[in-house]
Design an enzyme around this catalytic site. Structure first.
Site: not given
Ligand code: H2U
Ligand code: ZN
Length: 347
Positions: A52, A55, A114, A154, A162, A165, A167, A169
């Site tokens: 992950c 993590c 996680h 999201n 994606s 875990h 999280h 934004q």
């Molecule tokens: P979600 O909340 O939609 O899963 O998006 C996760 C964000 O995490 C996404 O905007 C960022 C992606 O750009 N990301 C990182 O900043 N670093 C990483 O190593 C993978 C994903």
């Protein structure tokens, strides 16, 4: 002639926050449903996943290594949609307008664990997420370049998330984005006319009508808005009209964490699955001006309709004409309200 009855007859409803109309077709939700109402297998995730990127101690896609954090952790998005060093510019030709845009995007890990999600976290730990929102809102909002801070989550791969875990934004930008801008205009018009916030008056009416309420604590209410589009769309509204989260008292911050949990526990209990949604805070712009008309709230837009896998599609008529729903806001509220307040995994 039979009389119009909002519980049975097709009608339009008005969204005073966006000035949009939606179509409600309650007669269609009485259609028999012959599909399965299956339960998904409860997915057990480990507290730490070596693969992950969120993590503690793990490497992210861009090559950065996460610290051995406990609790929350914030970092600048490695693939930020907005950048700090965009040159000023644009075009003003009437049919070809453009404008350069700057901003800062961050990712917030809600927990080092996680396996957790908001509805499974303790209120005191969700409170730490609220504190991070406040810190980030203050820091980003006091940046000269930033005029709006959008905090959101999201949840679930069905929403394009994606990574499971826990999280969220933050995307902060030099202009006020489309949705908050609409709400800025409608709330200002209402405030100038009535001297009170639109959502303050709306909440007072909902507390009297009691038809669409889901959960409540001393400082917040969760409800299905009258004009909801998504089958189980909801809002959290602060009882006291505040412009942004920095104006919340210590007790109110904890109450926000509590209502966030109460609502998402109900969501998970609906189909006994980790319920997907896009959720976020709406608050006043951070351009240094005073916005007495702005009333802090959160929107939750979940895609699921009938089971853990049957989602609503916004297609056809909805894309081309007007968003439409079958099950009414009142029916959705009744279903959510009647669900237990204890998470199904702990029942
Ligand atoms: P979600 O909340 O939609 O899963 O998006 C996760 C964000 O995490 C996404 O905007 C960022 C992606 O750009 N990301 C990182 O900043 N670093 C990483 O190593 C993978 C994903
Ligand atoms: Zn809003």
């Amino acid at each position: 002639m039979t009389q119009f009855n909002i519980e049975d007859h097709p009608h339009r409803r008005f969204n005073p926050l966006t000035n949009d109309w939606i179509l409600v077709s309650p007669h269609r939700s009485k259609r028999p449903w012959q599909g399965q109402v299956e339960k998904t297998v409860v997915e057990e995730r480990p507290a730490y996943d070596p693969d992950c990127y969120l993590c503690a101690g793990n490497e992210r896609v861009g090559g950065h290594k996460n610290p051995d954090y406990k609790g929350t952790f914030v970092f600048t998005n490695d693939f930020s949609a907005l950048l700090t060093d965009t040159p000023d510019g644009g075009t003003s030709e009437s049919l070809f307008q453009s404008k350069s845009e700057s901003g800062i995007c961050k990712v917030i890990c809600f927990s080092d664990n996680h396996s957790l999600t908001i509805p499974e976290m303790e209120v005191e730990d969700i409170r730490k997420v609220v504190d991070v929102w406040c810190r980030e809102f203050e820091e980003l909002g006091s940046n000269e370049m930033i005029n709006y801070v959008q905090i959101f989550e999201n949840k679930g791969s069905i929403m394009g998330c994606s990574n499971p875990h826990p999280h969220g934004q933050i995307w902060s930008s030099s202009s006020v984005p489309v949705e908050p801008e609409k709400e800025s205009v409608t709330q200002k018009t209402y405030f100038e006319k009535n001297g009170r916030t639109l959502l303050g008056d709306y909440l007072a009416s909902e507390l009297e009508k009691k038809e669409r309420l889901l959960a409540e604590n001393e400082h917040f209410v969760a409800l299905v808005p009258y004009w909801a589009v998504w089958p189980f769309e909801t809002m959290i509204i602060s009882k006291r009209p505040v412009q942004n989260i920095l104006q919340l008292t210590d007790d109110e911050r904890t109450a926000l964490a509590d209502i966030y949990k109460q609502l998402t526990v109900k969501y998970d209990n609906l189909f006994e699955t980790s319920f997907a949604y896009s959720a976020g805070l709406h608050q006043a712009p951070t351009d240094g001006k005073d916005y007495p008309e702005w009333h802090l709230h959160m929107h939750f837009y979940p895609p699921l309709l009938r089971s853990a896998t049957v989602k609503k599609f916004m297609v056809g008529y909805e894309m081309l004409a007007t968003p439409q729903r079958d099950i009414t806001a009142e029916q959705a509220a009744r279903r959510l309200r009647e669900l237990p307040s204890v998470h199904y995994k702990h029942q």
